[in-house]
Design a protein around this motif. Structure first.
Motif, PDB file in Angstrom:
ATOM      1  N   LEU A 133       0.865  -1.168   0.000  1.00 37.80           N
ATOM      2  CA  LEU A 133       0.000   0.000   0.000  1.00 37.80           C
ATOM      3  C   LEU A 133       0.900   1.215   0.000  1.00 37.80           C
ATOM      4  CD1 LEU A 133      -2.837   1.324   0.394  1.00 37.80           C
ATOM      5  CD2 LEU A 133      -2.486   1.055   2.853  1.00 37.80           C
ATOM      6  N   GLN A 134       0.679   2.153  -0.942  1.00 40.16           N
ATOM      7  CA  GLN A 134       1.527   3.330  -0.956  1.00 40.16           C
ATOM      8  C   GLN A 134       0.768   4.563  -1.414  1.00 40.16           C
ATOM      9  OE1 GLN A 134       4.200   1.373  -4.141  1.00 40.16           O
ATOM     10  NE2 GLN A 134       4.664   3.542  -4.257  1.00 40.16           N
ATOM     11  N   GLN A 135       1.248   5.703  -0.873  1.00 41.43           N
ATOM     12  CA  GLN A 135       0.701   7.001  -1.239  1.00 41.43           C
ATOM     13  C   GLN A 135       1.694   8.068  -0.809  1.00 41.43           C
ATOM     14  OE1 GLN A 135      -2.932   8.205   0.689  1.00 41.43           O
ATOM     15  NE2 GLN A 135      -3.320   9.790  -0.805  1.00 41.43           N
ATOM     16  N   ASP A 136       1.916   9.046  -1.679  1.00 42.25           N
ATOM     17  CA  ASP A 136       2.771  10.198  -1.370  1.00 42.25           C
ATOM     18  C   ASP A 136       4.118   9.794  -0.764  1.00 42.25           C
ATOM     19  OD1 ASP A 136       0.819  11.945  -2.315  1.00 42.25           O
ATOM     20  OD2 ASP A 136      -0.092  12.189  -0.335  1.00 42.25           O
ATOM     21  N   ASN A 137       4.815   8.881  -1.385  1.00 43.72           N
ATOM     22  CA  ASN A 137       6.152   8.430  -0.981  1.00 43.72           C
ATOM     23  C   ASN A 137       6.195   7.676   0.345  1.00 43.72           C
ATOM     24  OD1 ASN A 137       7.390   9.505  -3.314  1.00 43.72           O
ATOM     25  ND2 ASN A 137       7.411  11.530  -2.370  1.00 43.72           N
ATOM     26  N   SER A 138       5.044   7.337   0.916  1.00 42.76           N
ATOM     27  CA  SER A 138       4.985   6.470   2.095  1.00 42.76           C
ATOM     28  C   SER A 138       4.465   5.119   1.633  1.00 42.76           C
ATOM     29  CB  SER A 138       4.024   7.032   3.150  1.00 42.76           C
ATOM     30  OG  SER A 138       4.491   8.251   3.652  1.00 42.76           O
ATOM     31  N   SER A 139       4.974   4.051   2.257  1.00 39.19           N
ATOM     32  CA  SER A 139       4.506   2.733   1.839  1.00 39.19           C
ATOM     33  C   SER A 139       4.505   1.746   2.996  1.00 39.19           C
ATOM     34  CB  SER A 139       5.375   2.195   0.697  1.00 39.19           C
ATOM     35  OG  SER A 139       6.686   1.964   1.140  1.00 39.19           O
ATOM     36  N   PHE A 140       3.625   0.758   2.859  1.00 38.74           N
ATOM     37  CA  PHE A 140       3.534  -0.385   3.766  1.00 38.74           C
ATOM     38  C   PHE A 140       3.703  -1.627   2.912  1.00 38.74           C
ATOM     39  CE2 PHE A 140       1.157   2.760   6.064  1.00 38.74           C
ATOM     40  CZ  PHE A 140       1.282   2.433   7.405  1.00 38.74           C
ATOM     41  N   PHE A 200       8.687   5.982   5.254  1.00 38.87           N
ATOM     42  CA  PHE A 200       8.115   7.321   5.317  1.00 38.87           C
ATOM     43  C   PHE A 200       9.112   8.301   4.711  1.00 38.87           C
ATOM     44  CE2 PHE A 200       6.217   5.048   8.899  1.00 38.87           C
ATOM     45  CZ  PHE A 200       4.876   5.252   8.631  1.00 38.87           C
ATOM     46  N   PRO A 201       8.645   9.299   3.970  1.00 37.39           N
ATOM     47  CA  PRO A 201       9.573  10.266   3.376  1.00 37.39           C
ATOM     48  C   PRO A 201      10.154  11.171   4.469  1.00 37.39           C
ATOM     49  CG  PRO A 201       7.313  10.946   2.968  1.00 37.39           C
ATOM     50  CD  PRO A 201       7.261   9.592   3.625  1.00 37.39           C
ATOM     51  N   PRO A 202      11.333  11.742   4.226  1.00 31.99           N
ATOM     52  CA  PRO A 202      11.898  12.672   5.206  1.00 31.99           C
ATOM     53  C   PRO A 202      11.111  13.986   5.193  1.00 31.99           C
ATOM     54  CG  PRO A 202      13.239  12.631   3.224  1.00 31.99           C
ATOM     55  CD  PRO A 202      12.187  11.566   3.068  1.00 31.99           C
ATOM     56  N   PRO A 203      11.248  14.799   6.257  1.00 30.01           N
ATOM     57  CA  PRO A 203      10.568  16.098   6.255  1.00 30.01           C
ATOM     58  C   PRO A 203      11.096  16.966   5.109  1.00 30.01           C
ATOM     59  CG  PRO A 203      11.650  15.682   8.374  1.00 30.01           C
ATOM     60  CD  PRO A 203      12.018  14.571   7.465  1.00 30.01           C
ATOM     61  N   LYS A 204      10.242  17.830   4.600  1.00 31.73           N
ATOM     62  CA  LYS A 204      10.668  18.755   3.561  1.00 31.73           C
ATOM     63  C   LYS A 204      11.752  19.666   4.115  1.00 31.73           C
ATOM     64  CE  LYS A 204       6.117  18.863   1.459  1.00 31.73           C
ATOM     65  NZ  LYS A 204       4.927  19.683   1.211  1.00 31.73           N
ATOM     66  N   LYS A 205      12.678  20.093   3.274  1.00 31.08           N
ATOM     67  CA  LYS A 205      13.779  20.948   3.722  1.00 31.08           C
ATOM     68  C   LYS A 205      13.269  22.197   4.427  1.00 31.08           C
ATOM     69  CE  LYS A 205      18.027  20.242   1.291  1.00 31.08           C
ATOM     70  NZ  LYS A 205      18.957  20.661   0.275  1.00 31.08           N
TER      71      LYS A 205
END
Length: 180
Positions: A121-128, A156-161
């Motif tokens: 399952l994935q969305q917006d650069n996060s996945s399971f 999980f994606p890293p925080p935005k800069k």
């Protein structure tokens, strides 16, 4: 009999409740190599290169078995494939959510989707990734189950800069606004 199959198609629409606002108002298109419906059991079976589309919702599977009650209300939908896939854009400000598994089981009355067998399952650069993932449409809760051989994997994606803070040692952490 074709009108019963058509009404059953309409029942497939709520697979992801938080879809784009107009998805549920769109017509449903189903393409399959074959379809059958048994009025006595309430079971419809679609086989062969199945594509179901309604707005941003797209399901691809080798087989779909849907069960309806006597009023024609959907009870469950089971999509199988190598893998079965679905995708949908949950909101205009969100990316497309996509999932795949050997079996996608939607329990309409409970508002639950279960992905079984090599589930992703994935969305917006996060996945399971897991052998089994359950998702509650009403509560927005996700549960993934694994074992010692097939562990749950989360990315999980890293925080935005622009959202990152530079702290000096000893400064308290920045509050996220949520409590554990």
């Amino acid at each position: 009999m074709w009108y019963r199959l058509a009404s059953l198609c309409l029942c497939l629409s709520p697979l992801l409740a938080n879809a784009l606002p107009n998805d549920r108002d769109q017509p449903i298109s189903i393409a399959a190599n074959s379809a059958s419906f048994n009025e006595k059991t309430g079971i419809a079976t679609y086989t062969g290169n199945i594509e179901v589309q309604q707005g941003s919702l797209l399901i691809k599977a080798d087989e779909i078995i849907a069960t309806v009650d006597k009023q024609g209300t959907i009870i469950s939908v089971v999509a199988k494939g190598k893998p079965a896939r679905f995708q949908q854009q949950p909101a205009t400000d969100k990316g497309i959510a996509s999932a795949e598994a050997e079996e996608v089981n939607y329990q309409a009355r409970d508002g639950l989707v279960q992905l079984k067998g090599n589930a992703k399952l994935q969305q917006d650069n996060s996945s399971f990734k897991s052998q089994q993932i359950s998702y509650s449409l009403d509560k927005g809760e996700i549960e993934a189950k694994g074992d010692s051989k097939n562990r749950v994997q989360l990315v999980f994606p890293p925080p935005k800069k622009e959202d990152r803070k530079t702290k000096k040692l000893g400064e308290p952490p920045t509050s996220t606004g949520t409590q554990p």
